[in-house]
Motif scaffolding. Structure first.
Motif, PDB file in Angstrom:
ATOM      1  N   LYS A  20      -3.558   0.652 -38.845  1.00  0.00           N
ATOM      2  CA  LYS A  20      -3.649   1.327 -37.542  1.00  0.00           C
ATOM      3  C   LYS A  20      -4.807   2.326 -37.531  1.00  0.00           C
ATOM      4  CE  LYS A  20       1.201   0.908 -36.232  1.00  0.00           C
ATOM      5  NZ  LYS A  20       2.435   1.636 -35.876  1.00  0.00           N
ATOM      6  N   ILE A  21      -4.968   3.043 -38.644  1.00  0.00           N
ATOM      7  CA  ILE A  21      -6.082   4.002 -38.750  1.00  0.00           C
ATOM      8  C   ILE A  21      -7.411   3.252 -38.703  1.00  0.00           C
ATOM      9  CG2 ILE A  21      -7.228   5.664 -40.278  1.00  0.00           C
ATOM     10  CD1 ILE A  21      -4.352   6.390 -41.301  1.00  0.00           C
ATOM     11  N   LYS A  22      -7.479   2.150 -39.431  1.00  0.00           N
ATOM     12  CA  LYS A  22      -8.704   1.334 -39.457  1.00  0.00           C
ATOM     13  C   LYS A  22      -9.053   0.847 -38.045  1.00  0.00           C
ATOM     14  CE  LYS A  22     -10.462  -3.021 -41.289  1.00  0.00           C
ATOM     15  NZ  LYS A  22     -10.175  -4.172 -42.156  1.00  0.00           N
ATOM     16  N   LEU A  23      -8.054   0.337 -37.314  1.00  0.00           N
ATOM     17  CA  LEU A  23      -8.285  -0.143 -35.955  1.00  0.00           C
ATOM     18  C   LEU A  23      -8.725   0.984 -35.017  1.00  0.00           C
ATOM     19  CD1 LEU A  23      -5.419  -2.700 -35.241  1.00  0.00           C
ATOM     20  CD2 LEU A  23      -7.878  -3.137 -35.196  1.00  0.00           C
ATOM     21  N   ARG A  24      -8.052   2.138 -35.132  1.00  0.00           N
ATOM     22  CA  ARG A  24      -8.391   3.250 -34.242  1.00  0.00           C
ATOM     23  C   ARG A  24      -9.820   3.713 -34.478  1.00  0.00           C
ATOM     24  NH1 ARG A  24      -5.347   6.081 -30.664  1.00  0.00           N
ATOM     25  NH2 ARG A  24      -4.791   3.907 -30.369  1.00  0.00           N
ATOM     26  N   LEU A  25     -10.223   3.860 -35.741  1.00  0.00           N
ATOM     27  CA  LEU A  25     -11.588   4.293 -36.029  1.00  0.00           C
ATOM     28  C   LEU A  25     -12.605   3.240 -35.604  1.00  0.00           C
ATOM     29  CD1 LEU A  25     -11.098   6.129 -39.440  1.00  0.00           C
ATOM     30  CD2 LEU A  25     -11.603   7.150 -37.218  1.00  0.00           C
ATOM     31  N   GLU A  27     -12.404   1.415 -33.020  1.00  0.00           N
ATOM     32  CA  GLU A  27     -12.583   1.579 -31.575  1.00  0.00           C
ATOM     33  C   GLU A  27     -13.672   2.595 -31.248  1.00  0.00           C
ATOM     34  OE1 GLU A  27      -8.733   2.617 -30.074  1.00  0.00           O
ATOM     35  OE2 GLU A  27      -8.006   0.550 -30.173  1.00  0.00           O
ATOM     36  N   PHE A  28     -13.913   3.524 -32.172  1.00  0.00           N
ATOM     37  CA  PHE A  28     -14.944   4.538 -31.978  1.00  0.00           C
ATOM     38  C   PHE A  28     -16.229   4.192 -32.735  1.00  0.00           C
ATOM     39  CE2 PHE A  28     -10.925   6.831 -31.299  1.00  0.00           C
ATOM     40  CZ  PHE A  28     -11.157   7.293 -30.007  1.00  0.00           C
ATOM     41  N   GLY A  29     -16.324   2.953 -33.211  1.00  0.00           N
ATOM     42  CA  GLY A  29     -17.523   2.512 -33.917  1.00  0.00           C
ATOM     43  C   GLY A  29     -17.631   3.056 -35.325  1.00  0.00           C
ATOM     44  N   ILE A  30     -16.482   3.329 -35.936  1.00  0.00           N
ATOM     45  CA  ILE A  30     -16.470   3.858 -37.308  1.00  0.00           C
ATOM     46  C   ILE A  30     -15.758   2.841 -38.200  1.00  0.00           C
ATOM     47  CG2 ILE A  30     -15.769   5.764 -38.798  1.00  0.00           C
ATOM     48  CD1 ILE A  30     -15.589   7.486 -36.222  1.00  0.00           C
ATOM     49  N   PRO A  31     -16.543   1.952 -38.828  1.00  0.00           N
ATOM     50  CA  PRO A  31     -15.896   0.958 -39.698  1.00  0.00           C
ATOM     51  C   PRO A  31     -15.472   1.574 -41.040  1.00  0.00           C
ATOM     52  CG  PRO A  31     -18.262   0.552 -39.531  1.00  0.00           C
ATOM     53  CD  PRO A  31     -17.961   1.749 -38.699  1.00  0.00           C
ATOM     54  N   VAL A  32     -14.197   1.394 -41.377  1.00  0.00           N
ATOM     55  CA  VAL A  32     -13.661   1.867 -42.659  1.00  0.00           C
ATOM     56  C   VAL A  32     -12.863   0.732 -43.283  1.00  0.00           C
ATOM     57  CG1 VAL A  32     -13.550   4.298 -41.992  1.00  0.00           C
ATOM     58  CG2 VAL A  32     -11.563   2.838 -41.638  1.00  0.00           C
ATOM     59  N   PHE A  48      -9.771   5.660 -47.653  1.00  0.00           N
ATOM     60  CA  PHE A  48     -10.634   4.678 -47.015  1.00  0.00           C
ATOM     61  C   PHE A  48     -12.056   4.787 -47.536  1.00  0.00           C
ATOM     62  CE2 PHE A  48      -7.277   5.632 -44.034  1.00  0.00           C
ATOM     63  CZ  PHE A  48      -6.899   4.376 -43.562  1.00  0.00           C
ATOM     64  N   LYS A  49     -12.712   3.639 -47.643  1.00  0.00           N
ATOM     65  CA  LYS A  49     -14.137   3.587 -47.937  1.00  0.00           C
ATOM     66  C   LYS A  49     -14.844   3.541 -46.584  1.00  0.00           C
ATOM     67  CE  LYS A  49     -17.455   1.029 -50.697  1.00  0.00           C
ATOM     68  NZ  LYS A  49     -17.662  -0.137 -51.562  1.00  0.00           N
ATOM     69  N   VAL A  50     -15.854   4.365 -46.420  1.00  0.00           N
ATOM     70  CA  VAL A  50     -16.567   4.473 -45.153  1.00  0.00           C
ATOM     71  C   VAL A  50     -17.884   3.720 -45.249  1.00  0.00           C
ATOM     72  CG1 VAL A  50     -17.512   6.095 -43.465  1.00  0.00           C
ATOM     73  CG2 VAL A  50     -15.547   6.747 -44.826  1.00  0.00           C
ATOM     74  N   SER A  51     -18.232   3.030 -44.181  1.00  0.00           N
ATOM     75  CA  SER A  51     -19.504   2.300 -44.147  1.00  0.00           C
ATOM     76  C   SER A  51     -20.675   3.266 -44.262  1.00  0.00           C
ATOM     77  CB  SER A  51     -19.624   1.507 -42.849  1.00  0.00           C
ATOM     78  OG  SER A  51     -18.688   0.469 -42.832  1.00  0.00           O
ATOM     79  N   ALA A  52     -21.767   2.773 -44.828  1.00  0.00           N
ATOM     80  CA  ALA A  52     -22.972   3.586 -44.988  1.00  0.00           C
ATOM     81  C   ALA A  52     -23.491   4.031 -43.635  1.00  0.00           C
ATOM     82  CB  ALA A  52     -24.040   2.780 -45.727  1.00  0.00           C
ATOM     83  N   HIS A  62     -12.077  12.829 -34.904  1.00  0.00           N
ATOM     84  CA  HIS A  62     -11.060  11.902 -34.401  1.00  0.00           C
ATOM     85  C   HIS A  62      -9.682  12.125 -35.028  1.00  0.00           C
ATOM     86  CE1 HIS A  62     -13.984   9.739 -32.050  1.00  0.00           C
ATOM     87  NE2 HIS A  62     -14.780   9.747 -33.090  1.00  0.00           N
ATOM     88  N   LYS A  63      -9.452  13.331 -35.502  1.00  0.00           N
ATOM     89  CA  LYS A  63      -8.172  13.654 -36.133  1.00  0.00           C
ATOM     90  C   LYS A  63      -6.993  13.392 -35.194  1.00  0.00           C
ATOM     91  CE  LYS A  63      -5.774  17.559 -38.276  1.00  0.00           C
ATOM     92  NZ  LYS A  63      -5.922  18.934 -38.767  1.00  0.00           N
ATOM     93  N   SER A  64      -7.078  13.862 -33.965  1.00  0.00           N
ATOM     94  CA  SER A  64      -5.958  13.678 -33.031  1.00  0.00           C
ATOM     95  C   SER A  64      -5.791  12.216 -32.638  1.00  0.00           C
ATOM     96  CB  SER A  64      -6.121  14.563 -31.794  1.00  0.00           C
ATOM     97  OG  SER A  64      -7.328  14.268 -31.137  1.00  0.00           O
ATOM     98  N   ASP A  65      -6.889  11.461 -32.581  1.00  0.00           N
ATOM     99  CA  ASP A  65      -6.798  10.032 -32.280  1.00  0.00           C
ATOM    100  C   ASP A  65      -6.079   9.279 -33.399  1.00  0.00           C
ATOM    101  OD1 ASP A  65      -8.333  10.132 -29.817  1.00  0.00           O
ATOM    102  OD2 ASP A  65     -10.066  10.516 -31.097  1.00  0.00           O
ATOM    103  N   ILE A  66      -6.370   9.661 -34.630  1.00  0.00           N
ATOM    104  CA  ILE A  66      -5.712   9.035 -35.783  1.00  0.00           C
ATOM    105  C   ILE A  66      -4.226   9.376 -35.774  1.00  0.00           C
ATOM    106  CG2 ILE A  66      -5.561   9.038 -38.313  1.00  0.00           C
ATOM    107  CD1 ILE A  66      -8.637   9.533 -38.305  1.00  0.00           C
ATOM    108  N   ALA A  67      -3.909  10.647 -35.514  1.00  0.00           N
ATOM    109  CA  ALA A  67      -2.500  11.069 -35.478  1.00  0.00           C
ATOM    110  C   ALA A  67      -1.736  10.293 -34.409  1.00  0.00           C
ATOM    111  CB  ALA A  67      -2.408  12.569 -35.218  1.00  0.00           C
TER     112      ALA A  67
END
Length: 186
Positions: A20-25, A27-32, A48-52, A62-67
């Motif tokens: 769910k966290i991966k999908l939410r991020l 949505e904001f263009g943050i691949p993890v 999570f590993k974050v893309s370069a 995006h803390k509140s979006d993840i929550a």
């Protein structure tokens, strides 16, 4: 007009929190990419590993979006990065806490080492009272201040011989420190 998220689909309600966290991020263009999940006594840490090219500050925004995505019952904490790694961590309070009990192996004989707590990885945290002669214990009602004080006093009276350490305990309510009234260290 309400625009549903990819997480709002019925088939996604049974996804694991890290997905769910991966999908939410995403949505904001943050691949993890989920790496591991560490379940601690009071929190679970999703790593999570974050893309370069992705700034850590972007994830913090995006803390509140993840929550909301994982329907967290309390405040979440984001470590971006997890100290000593290139990973990010999302710490979520567990619905039920696990009690941690002091055992003989947590004591260090003939020292002023204080068992303070446990990390998410399950490692015991110890600090030397000799290196911090002033100690302030604060927290909300029911947060465990008295339990910590009892743990510290138990550790000190177990580790040190009465002839090597003397304690002066002041308990205005005559309730909290009653268990130590017969200690030879007083």
């Amino acid at each position: 007009k309400f625009i549903p998220s990819r997480l709002d689909k019925v088939e996604n309600q049974y996804l694991a929190p890290e997905e769910k966290i991966k999908l939410r991020l995403a949505e904001f263009g943050i691949p993890v990419q989920p790496v591991e999940t560490k379940v601690g006594a009071s929190v679970t840490q999703y790593c999570f590993k974050v893309s370069a090219g992705i700034r850590m500050s972007t994830i913090l925004k995006h803390k509140s979006d993840i929550a909301r995505a994982i329907e967290a019952k309390g405040n979440i904490n984001i470590l971006a990065p997890i100290p000593g790694t290139a990973l990010i961590g999302v710490e979520v309070p567990n619905e039920s806490r696990t009690a941690i009990y002091l055992k003989e192996e947590h004591y260090t004989p003939d020292t002023l080492m204080l068992p303070i707590g446990v990390t998410v990885q399950g490692e015991f945290v110890k600090e030397s009272l000799a290196e911090m002669p002033h100690l302030l214990i604060a927290g909300a009602t029911g947060a465990g201040k008295s339990k910590l004080i009892h743990g510290i006093l138990t550790a000190l009276t177990t580790q040190m011989k009465p002839e090597n350490m003397h304690l002066v305990l002041i308990d205005p309510k005559r309730v909290e420190l009653k268990a130590f009234a017969k200690a030879k260290h007083l």
